[in-house]
Scaffold this motif. Structure first.
Motif, PDB file in Angstrom:
ATOM      1  N   GLU A 181       0.855  -1.381  -0.004  1.00  0.00           N
ATOM      2  CA  GLU A 181       0.069  -0.085   0.120  1.00  0.00           C
ATOM      3  C   GLU A 181       0.692   1.281   0.029  1.00  0.00           C
ATOM      4  N   ARG A 182       2.040   1.101   0.487  1.00  0.00           N
ATOM      5  CA  ARG A 182       2.863   2.153   0.651  1.00  0.00           C
ATOM      6  C   ARG A 182       3.428   2.576  -0.643  1.00  0.00           C
ATOM      7  N   LEU A 183       3.812   1.575  -1.089  1.00  0.00           N
ATOM      8  CA  LEU A 183       4.625   1.620  -2.698  1.00  0.00           C
ATOM      9  C   LEU A 183       3.669   2.284  -3.393  1.00  0.00           C
ATOM     10  N   VAL A 184       2.195   1.808  -3.430  1.00  0.00           N
ATOM     11  CA  VAL A 184       1.178   2.417  -4.349  1.00  0.00           C
ATOM     12  C   VAL A 184       1.203   3.807  -3.993  1.00  0.00           C
ATOM     13  N   ARG A 185       1.255   4.062  -2.912  1.00  0.00           N
ATOM     14  CA  ARG A 185       0.782   5.512  -2.372  1.00  0.00           C
ATOM     15  C   ARG A 185       1.605   6.422  -2.935  1.00  0.00           C
ATOM     16  N   ILE A 186       3.215   6.126  -2.914  1.00  0.00           N
ATOM     17  CA  ILE A 186       4.101   7.145  -3.525  1.00  0.00           C
ATOM     18  C   ILE A 186       3.902   7.251  -5.030  1.00  0.00           C
ATOM     19  N   ALA A 187       3.752   6.110  -5.650  1.00  0.00           N
ATOM     20  CA  ALA A 187       3.573   6.211  -7.390  1.00  0.00           C
ATOM     21  C   ALA A 187       2.179   6.815  -7.389  1.00  0.00           C
ATOM     22  N   LYS A 188       1.407   6.827  -6.842  1.00  0.00           N
ATOM     23  CA  LYS A 188      -0.043   7.522  -6.954  1.00  0.00           C
ATOM     24  C   LYS A 188       0.205   9.099  -6.685  1.00  0.00           C
TER      25      LYS A 188
ATOM     26  N   ILE B  92       4.837  -6.932  -4.560  1.00  0.00           N
ATOM     27  CA  ILE B  92       5.341  -7.920  -3.296  1.00  0.00           C
ATOM     28  C   ILE B  92       4.641  -9.268  -3.317  1.00  0.00           C
ATOM     29  N   PRO B  93       5.238 -10.408  -3.398  1.00  0.00           N
ATOM     30  CA  PRO B  93       4.298 -11.685  -3.279  1.00  0.00           C
ATOM     31  C   PRO B  93       3.436 -11.797  -2.289  1.00  0.00           C
ATOM     32  N   GLY B  94       2.152 -12.182  -2.734  1.00  0.00           N
ATOM     33  CA  GLY B  94       1.415 -12.347  -1.744  1.00  0.00           C
ATOM     34  C   GLY B  94       0.338 -11.157  -1.314  1.00  0.00           C
TER      35      GLY B  94
ATOM     36  N   LEU C 240      -4.635  -3.963  -4.427  1.00  0.00           N
ATOM     37  CA  LEU C 240      -3.388  -3.182  -4.572  1.00  0.00           C
ATOM     38  C   LEU C 240      -2.595  -3.496  -5.705  1.00  0.00           C
ATOM     39  N   ILE C 241      -2.379  -4.539  -6.203  1.00  0.00           N
ATOM     40  CA  ILE C 241      -1.736  -4.903  -7.448  1.00  0.00           C
ATOM     41  C   ILE C 241      -2.345  -4.035  -8.665  1.00  0.00           C
ATOM     42  N   HIS C 242      -3.689  -4.009  -8.573  1.00  0.00           N
ATOM     43  CA  HIS C 242      -4.358  -3.544  -9.771  1.00  0.00           C
ATOM     44  C   HIS C 242      -4.038  -1.803  -9.807  1.00  0.00           C
ATOM     45  N   GLU C 243      -4.090  -1.444  -8.637  1.00  0.00           N
ATOM     46  CA  GLU C 243      -3.848   0.148  -8.342  1.00  0.00           C
ATOM     47  C   GLU C 243      -2.389   0.353  -8.624  1.00  0.00           C
ATOM     48  N   ALA C 244      -1.409  -0.574  -8.087  1.00  0.00           N
ATOM     49  CA  ALA C 244      -0.262  -0.192  -8.867  1.00  0.00           C
ATOM     50  C   ALA C 244      -0.042  -0.364 -10.363  1.00  0.00           C
ATOM     51  N   GLY C 245      -0.777  -1.263 -10.787  1.00  0.00           N
ATOM     52  CA  GLY C 245      -0.623  -1.036 -12.286  1.00  0.00           C
ATOM     53  C   GLY C 245      -1.300  -0.014 -13.025  1.00  0.00           C
ATOM     54  N   LEU C 246      -2.096   0.798 -12.417  1.00  0.00           N
ATOM     55  CA  LEU C 246      -2.620   2.072 -12.887  1.00  0.00           C
ATOM     56  C   LEU C 246      -1.528   3.213 -12.934  1.00  0.00           C
ATOM     57  N   TYR C 247      -0.515   3.239 -11.988  1.00  0.00           N
ATOM     58  CA  TYR C 247       0.167   4.192 -11.718  1.00  0.00           C
ATOM     59  C   TYR C 247       1.559   3.960 -12.473  1.00  0.00           C
ATOM     60  N   ALA C 248       2.067   2.573 -12.381  1.00  0.00           N
ATOM     61  CA  ALA C 248       3.399   2.382 -12.600  1.00  0.00           C
ATOM     62  C   ALA C 248       3.431   1.958 -14.126  1.00  0.00           C
ATOM     63  N   ASP C 249       4.795   1.890 -14.802  1.00  0.00           N
ATOM     64  CA  ASP C 249       5.056   1.562 -16.286  1.00  0.00           C
ATOM     65  C   ASP C 249       5.523   0.177 -16.138  1.00  0.00           C
TER      66      ASP C 249
END
Lengths: 415, 255
Positions: free
Chosen positions: A122-129, A146-148, A153-162
Motif C-alpha cells: 500500500e505504501r509503494l502504491v501511495r508513492i506512485a500515486k 510484493i508476493p502475496g 493493490l496490485i491493480h492500483e499499482a498497475g494504474l500508476y506504474a510503467d
C-alpha cells in the motif's frame, strides 16, 4: 543539508542495488500539460557505476526493515545491518528533484516487508500515486509487486506504474523453500498471474475504447538469483522461456549471486558467477531477438551453457550440417543464426542485397564480425577455403587465449 | 574548381545547386572558414540561396526519400572534414539513380554516411543521458556541454517533451551558442562573453540554495549503488569514456 536524508539514501540505495533490473524502456507515456517528464520507447542510461552497470532509475528501497529471513538477501531479518525507512514525501522529493536535473529516467521502488505484505504494498502504491496525480510526473516508475499482495493493490499499482515486477528469486521452488522459508511459488505467481491477465485485458479494451487508461504499459519482469542454489542452465532457461511464453513477461533478469552474507544455507563463493550470468543473458537474447527456441540452446544432452563459447557459436558448432549459408539468398531467420552477425547486420544484409550481390568487403563494412562469421557463410566472391573445418578446430580458434586479455573475466554481449 | 559556402547546411545545398546550374565539375566544396589559401586555386564563393537549397532537398526527397534528407542533415552536423563532398556525392548518385539509394549499404558513399549518422545518433543519445542541469536562483535549469559534433539543433525536441514546464538552457561552450526554452518554445542564444561558462560548475552565488545538496545526494547515491565485488573498469570506461566525465557531477572527486 539534511544529513538524515543522505544517510537514509546511502542505506536504502545500498540495499536495493542487488536487484539488477535497470531498464527504463518499453513504455509510452507522453507528457501532460504542465507536467514533468515522459518515457518513450528507448531507455536512457544516465550514468554507469564502476562495476559497469547502468544507472537509469533512482533505485531504492522504501525500507530495509524486513520480517522475512531469506538467506540470499542482505536485508534479511537475521542480518545485522543498519536499518532505515523513507517517508513518502522524501521519496517523492528525491525523485522529482533528480529527474528535473536529468540525473534519472524515473523511480525504481522496492521494499523490505514491514508489518505485513499488504501494508508494504500500500505504501509503494501511495508513492506512485502521489507522483502521478499530485506532481503530474510522467517519468518511468517501476514498482515491486510484493508476493502475496492483494489483487486490489496490485491493480492500483498497475494504474500508476510503467512496469511491475515480482521476483522469482530462486529458479526452483524446492530451493526457494530451503533458502527463503517464508516464501513459496504460489505467492509469487499470484500477483504475476493477476498482472498477466490485467495487462492483456487493458490492451484488448484499449483497442476498442481509446480512453482506456494505461496499465503497466512497459509490462512486467522478474529476476532470478543464479549460483546460490544448484539449478542448471536448462532449468533456468526453460523457466525463463515459460515465463516469456505463458506470462508474456518483458524481461527475465539473471543476477549472479554476490556472496553478501555468511549464511550457511547458501554457498560461499569467491566471486560472483559473472561469466555464467553473461552466458545466460546471451541465451536470453537469442530467445527474444534471434528467433531461437530454448531447446536449440540447451537440452537434455547439453544441459549447461558452454562457459568458453557464446551460446550462438556453441549452437553453430553443434550443428555443422546447417552451415555454410549463402548470405545472398538465405532467409533472415537463417542469417540471424550465423555467429558474428547481429540483428542490425542481418537487417542490413537483407536490405543491401537487393541492390546487388554482396561480397566479402561489403560484409566487412556492414559490420559483420568476419573473424567469426567466415566459418559459416559464403558470399559472392569468396568461398572461404577455411570452410569445412572440423568444429573442434573452429572451437579452438574461438577460445584461443590470445583473444581474452588476462585479468578480465566479463565478456561483452555477443562481442 | 573549388566552391566555398558560408558553413550552413543551406549554403552547402546552394553550392551544390550551383554545380548543376552552371554544369561545372568541382574539385571541392568547402566552408569558407576552412579554406586554406593555395597558389593555384581561387575558390568561387556561392552565396546562400534559400530557394535553391529547398529545390535540392526536394529533388533528393523525390529521387530517394525523406529519410535521405534527414541523413544528409544529420551528417552535415558532424562537421567532419570532407563531409561536404560526401553529401555532394550522395546527391549526385541519388540524382542519377532511378531508385531510392538510401539503404544501399553496398555503396561506399551511402555506407559512410550511415556510419557518420550513427556516430551523430550516439552523441545525441549521450547528450540526452549526460546533460546535467543545475538549478539557478531564478529557476532556470542550466547545463553546459561541449559535444564532439554540433548536435545542439537535434536536442531541443527531446528536452522540450521532457521538461515542458521548466525553463532550461543548454549551452555549447565549444561552438559558442545555446538553446534556451522558455516554457513555450526553444530559441537559439549566444552570450557575448561566455568565458565564465568554461567552468562547468556554476558559481554558488547564482545557484538555488538547494542545488549543492542535490548534487551531493546524487553523488552519494551513485557511490552506493556500485557493487565493489563486481568491479569492471573496462566496461565502465566503455560506457562512459573519460572525455564525458567532465559533464557528470557524480564523477567529480569532491565537492
Amino acid at each position: 543539508m539534511n544529513e538524515r536524508v543522505k544517510e537514509k539514501l546511502e542505506i536504502l540505495s545500498d540495499a536495493a542495488k542487488y536487484d539488477v533490473s535497470c531498464s527504463s524502456s518499453g513504455s509510452n507515456r507522453k507528457n501532460t500539460k504542465g507536467g514533468l517528464g515522459n518515457s518513450n520507447g528507448v531507455g536512457i542510461c544516465h550514468s554507469y557505476t564502476e562495476d559497469g552497470r547502468c544507472v537509469s532509475l533512482l533505485k531504492i528501497l522504501l525500507t530495509n526493515h524486513c520480517i522475512f529471513d531469506c538467506a540470499y538477501c542482505v536485508s534479511r531479518r537475521s542480518n545485522d545491518v543498519k536499518r532505515a525507512a523513507f517517508t513518502v514525501q522524501e521519496v517523492v522529493d528525491l525523485t522529482i528533484n533528480f529527474y528535473r536535473r536529468n540525473y534519472i529516467e524515473g523511480l525504481f521502488l522496492s521494499s523490505g516487508i514491514f508489518k505485513d505484505v499488504d501494508y508494504t504494498m500500500e505504501r509503494l502504491v501511495r508513492i506512485a500515486k502521489e507522483l502521478r496525480t499530485k506532481h503530474k510526473f510522467n517519468g518511468y516508475i517501476h514498482l515491486k509487486a510484493i508476493p502475496g499482495a492483494s489483487d486490489e493493490l496490485i491493480h492500483e499499482a498497475g494504474l500508476y506504474a510503467d512496469r511491475l515486477s515480482v521476483n522469482l528469486e530462486i529458479p526452483s521452488e524446492m530451493s526457494l523453500k530451503k533458502v527463503a522459508p517464508e516464501k513459496n511459488y504460489k505467492e509469487v505467481y499470484k500477483p504475476m498471474n493477476y498482472l498477466t491477465g490485467a495487462i492483456q485485458g487493458f490492451k484488448e479494451e484499449k483497442t476498442a475504447i481509446r480512453s482506456t487508461p494505461k496499465f503497466a504499459p512497459a509490462g512486467q519482469s522478474t529476476q532470478m538469483v543464479i549460483g546460490a542454489t544448484p539449478e542448471n542452465d536448462l532449468t533456468v532457461l526453460n523457466l525463463a522461456d515459460n515465463l516469456y511464453q505463458q506470462q508474456q513477461l518483458k524481461r527475465v533478469y539473471y543476477s549472479g549471486y554476490v556472496p553478501i552474507s555468511s549464511d550457511n544455507r547458501v554457498p560461499t563463493l569467491k566471486q560472483p558467477p559473472v561469466i555464467r550470468e553473461n552466458r545466460l543473458y546471451q541465451a536470453d537474447w537469442l530467445m527474444r531477438f534471434y528467433e531461437f527456441k530454448v531447446d536449440e540452446i540447451v537440452n537434455e544432452v547439453h544441459p549447461e551453457l558452454d562457459l568458453e563459447l557464446d551460446p550462438k557459436a556453441a549452437y553453430a558448432l553443434r550443428n555443422p550440417h546447417l552451415f555454410p549459408i549463402d548470405v545472398n539468398n538465405a532467409t533472415y531467420h537463417e542469417i540471424l543464426r550465423v555467429p558474428g552477425v547481429g540483428v542490425r547486420s542481418a537487417k542490413k544484409i537483407v536490405s543491401a542485397r537487393r541492390h546487388g550481390k554482396l561480397r566479402f568487403d561489403n560484409l566487412k563494412k556492414i559490420g559483420v564480425v568476419l573473424k567469426r562469421a567466415r566459418f559459416f557463410i559464403t558470399c559472392a566472391d569468396k568461398e572461404f577455403n577455411l570452410l569445412g573445418k572440423d568444429p573442434l578446430v573452429i572451437r579452438q580458434i574461438f577460445t584461443a587465449p590470445s583473444r581474452q586479455k588476462a585479468g578480465f573475466n566479463q565478456l561483452s554481449l555477443f562481442g | 574548381m573549388v566552391l566555398t559556402y558560408d558553413g550552413t547546411f543551406e549554403g552547402l545545398l546552394s553550392a551544390i545547386f550551383e554545380t548543376y546550374r552552371l554544369k561545372i565539375a568541382v574539385a571541392e566544396i568547402i566552408p569558407k572558414d576552412e579554406w586554406q589559401n593555395s597558389l593555384f586555386e581561387h575558390p568561387t564563393h556561392v552565396a546562400t540561396n534559400e530557394e535553391w537549397a529547398k529545390r535540392v532537398l526536394i529533388g533528393v526527397q523525390k529521387k530517394s526519400s525523406k529519410k535521405a534528407t534527414k541523413l544528409l542533415y544529420h551528417c552535415f552536423l558532424s562537421e567532419l572534414p570532407g563531409i561536404s563532398m560526401l553529401i555532394f556525392d550522395f546527391i549526385k548518385k541519388s540524382v542519377n539513380s532511378n531508385i531510392d539509394i538510401t539503404d544501399n549499404f553496398g555503396d561506399d558513399t551511402v555506407l559512410q554516411l550511415h556510419q557518420i549518422k550513427k556516430k551523430i545518433g550516439r552523441e545525441v543519445h549521450r547528450m540526452h543521458a549526460f546533460v546535467r542541469f543545475q538549478c539557478t536562483k531564478d529557476d532556470i535549469y542550466y547545463s553546459v556541454i561541449e559535444p564532439d559534433f554540433n548536435v545542439l539543433p537535434l536536442l531541443n525536441d527531446h528536452f522540450e517533451k521532457r521538461y515542458p514546464a521548466q525553463e532550461w538552457l543548454i549551452y555549447d561552450v565549444k561552438r559558442h551558442y545555446g538553446i534556451f526554452y522558455n516554457k513555450d518554445k526553444t530559441e537559439y542564444i549566444t552570450f557575448e562573453d561566455d568565458t565564465q561558462l568554461q567552468y562547468r560548475q556554476l558559481n554558488e552565488s547564482v545557484l538555488d540554495e538547494s542545488e549543492p545538496e542535490y548534487q551531493i545526494l546524487w553523488k552519494s547515491y551513485f557511490d552506493n549503488v556500485n557493487i565493489p565485488e563486481r568491479r569492471n573498469m573496462k566496461l565502465h570506461l566503455q560506457h562512459v569514456p573519460k572525455r564525458y566525465w567532465k559533464y557528470l557531477s557524480e564523477k567529480r572527486a569532491q565537492f
